[in-house]
Enzyme design. Structure first.
Site, PDB file in Angstrom:
ATOM      1  N   CYS A 161      61.026  32.893  87.946  1.00  0.00           N
ATOM      2  CA  CYS A 161      61.237  33.603  89.277  1.00  0.00           C
ATOM      3  C   CYS A 161      62.066  33.010  90.162  1.00  0.00           C
ATOM      4  CB  CYS A 161      59.739  33.838  89.685  1.00  0.00           C
ATOM      5  SG  CYS A 161      59.920  34.960  91.221  1.00  0.00           S
ATOM      6  N   ARG A 169      60.820  32.849  94.680  1.00  0.00           N
ATOM      7  CA  ARG A 169      59.771  32.004  94.859  1.00  0.00           C
ATOM      8  C   ARG A 169      59.725  31.412  96.435  1.00  0.00           C
ATOM      9  NH1 ARG A 169      59.347  27.439  90.310  1.00  0.00           N
ATOM     10  NH2 ARG A 169      61.309  28.363  89.702  1.00  0.00           N
ATOM     11  N   TRP A 207      59.551  42.270  95.349  1.00  0.00           N
ATOM     12  CA  TRP A 207      60.481  43.583  95.142  1.00  0.00           C
ATOM     13  C   TRP A 207      61.580  43.208  94.236  1.00  0.00           C
ATOM     14  CZ3 TRP A 207      59.193  40.510  99.724  1.00  0.00           C
ATOM     15  CH2 TRP A 207      60.207  39.376  99.732  1.00  0.00           C
ATOM     16  N   GLU A 247      67.792  43.506  88.048  1.00  0.00           N
ATOM     17  CA  GLU A 247      66.988  43.892  87.106  1.00  0.00           C
ATOM     18  C   GLU A 247      67.126  45.446  86.927  1.00  0.00           C
ATOM     19  OE1 GLU A 247      63.601  42.122  89.887  1.00  0.00           O
ATOM     20  OE2 GLU A 247      63.166  41.618  88.156  1.00  0.00           O
TER      21      GLU A 247
HETATM   22  N1  ARG Z   1      62.555  42.678  85.267  1.00  0.00           N
HETATM   23  C1  ARG Z   1      61.055  43.790  85.497  1.00  0.00           C
HETATM   24  C2  ARG Z   1      61.653  45.198  85.874  1.00  0.00           C
HETATM   25  O1  ARG Z   1      62.945  45.094  85.575  1.00  0.00           O
HETATM   26  C3  ARG Z   1      60.408  43.115  86.688  1.00  0.00           C
HETATM   27  C4  ARG Z   1      59.889  41.674  86.852  1.00  0.00           C
HETATM   28  C5  ARG Z   1      59.504  41.137  88.065  1.00  0.00           C
HETATM   29  N2  ARG Z   1      60.628  41.217  89.197  1.00  0.00           N
HETATM   30  C6  ARG Z   1      60.507  41.054  90.475  1.00  0.00           C
HETATM   31  N3  ARG Z   1      61.525  41.175  91.244  1.00  0.00           N
HETATM   32  N4  ARG Z   1      59.231  40.661  90.810  1.00  0.00           N
HETATM   33  O2  ARG Z   1      61.005  45.867  85.851  1.00  0.00           O
END
Ligand code: ARG
Length: 359
Positions: A65, A68, A235, A240
């Site tokens: 992560c 953090r 968030w 991602e």
């Molecule tokens: N990578 C995942 C997604 O695209 C989520 C993982 C957690 N991500 C976060 N920003 N807490 O859905």
């Protein structure tokens, strides 16, 4: 007696209580009480502040992560007393509403009863909000990553809609009973339509994504106790969605369409059409979330925040562990400091762990 459990408990209690400035007497007393509880019952129960701080430590220790820095701001819902699937579903909705907060996302975790002999609560979903995937004869509709779970939902009586972004139901299982499914109420899932600040044609792609990532399939381990159902959220970091969920060939695979709208030469990789289109897709994701007032962080800011986390941890006398391959963003990684240094991928507990797949 369960020596391992006593040992794990001792280690957790010692570091947790020290961080919270408790006295050595309090530590000794608590370890004594826990040891007795394990002797008589085979296990022990955390106090509310122990699971609260344990969940925070688990976030702080999670090597993958990048977010953090904010570990101390996690809000814990202690829901260990809940017994039925309906109660659990209600608690999930409450978590979602608190976390979503109209777009000003707040990190939170809901902790259900831990694993014990003859006691096991599992949420089958990978995330509380996820889009269905349908394997049809002439291709896939929706999110390919969700195909097996979607099949399972249909088997349990969920009505498939065959859209690109159908929100899946929540599937909850208690012990060996058959899992129960619950439809997601429409107002529970905040979504963002993805548009581009300059390219009007972007609307034609009809892309959207859910505002909050709620991981629901990992186990939280604190002091040797395993919480198998402990959904949590932060968030999103833009990449991602823009560089993985909507871009990966095995997911929504949008780069070829974006490139062709941009008039790029997709025949030759030296036109860098993938790179050009992935940048525009990521600009669109960040722009849309920002304009809708939904919390999101770009990867440059996230890396700076991670740097601050590293500095703060050094000040607190703790070593930062990390998984380099996960910490570097999937776009322009070498523009962040993370790319240029090594991280020790040692596992420190408490932590969040993958658990055996249910499907
Ligand atoms: N990578 C995942 C997604 O695209 C989520 C993982 C957690 N991500 C976060 N920003 N807490 O859905």
């Amino acid at each position: 007696m369960k020596i391992d459990l006593v040992q794990e408990a001792k280690e957790f209690i010692t570091s947790c209580y020290q961080e919270l400035n408790k006295t050595q007497d309090e530590i000794n007393e608590r370890i004594h009480a826990i040891t007795k509880q394990i002797q008589t019952s085979g296990s022990y129960e955390h106090t509310p502040f122990e699971i609260d701080h344990g969940a925070k430590m688990a976030w702080r220790n999670n090597n993958r992560c990048i977010g953090r820095l904010f570990w101390d701001q996690l809000h814990t819902y202690d829901r260990r007393h809940l017994k039925t699937e309906d109660e659990i579903f209600e608690a999930i909705l409450e978590h979602m509403e608190y976390a979503t907060n109209g777009g000003r996302i707040r990190p939170a975790i809901t902790i259900f009863a831990p694993h014990r002999e003859h006691q096991e609560i599992r949420i089958w979903n990978h995330q509380l909000i996820r889009y269905a995937g349908y394997q049809l004869e002439d291709g896939v509709i929706g999110d390919p990553a969700s195909i097996p779970f979607t099949d399972q939902c249909i088997e349990l009586g969920w009505e498939p809609k065959y859209g690109k972004f159908d929100i899946l139901p929540i599937m909850i299982q208690i012990n060996n009973q058959p899992p129960k499914i619950f439809d997601m109420p429409e107002e529970a899932a905040l979504e963002v339509n993805i548009r581009h600040p300059e390219y009007e044609w972007f609307d034609d792609l009809q892309l959207k994504w859910h505002g909050v990532p709620f991981i629901s399939d990992m186990a939280l381990e604190i002091g040797g106790i395993r919480y198998m159902a402990a959904p949590f959220n932060g968030w999103y970091m833009g990449t991602e969605i823009g560089a993985r969920n909507l871009a990966d060939e095995g997911r929504y695979n949008m780069l070829p369409q974006i490139a062709s709208h941009m008039g790029l030469d997709t025949k030759s990789s030296i036109s860098l059409w993938k790179d050009k289109s992935i940048v525009e897709l990521n600009i669109a994701v960040l722009h849309s979330f920002r304009e809708d007032g939904v919390s999101i962080v770009d990867h440059h800011t996230a890396a700076q925040q991670f740097k601050k986390f590293e500095e703060k941890e050094a000040e607190s006398g703790r070593a930062v562990t990390g998984n380099w391959a996960w910490l570097i963003p999937p776009m322009s990684p070498a523009t962040t400091h993370i790319f240029h240094k090594p991280y020790k991928n040692e596992i420190v507990k408490p932590n969040y762990f993958y658990q055996s797949k249910l499907i």
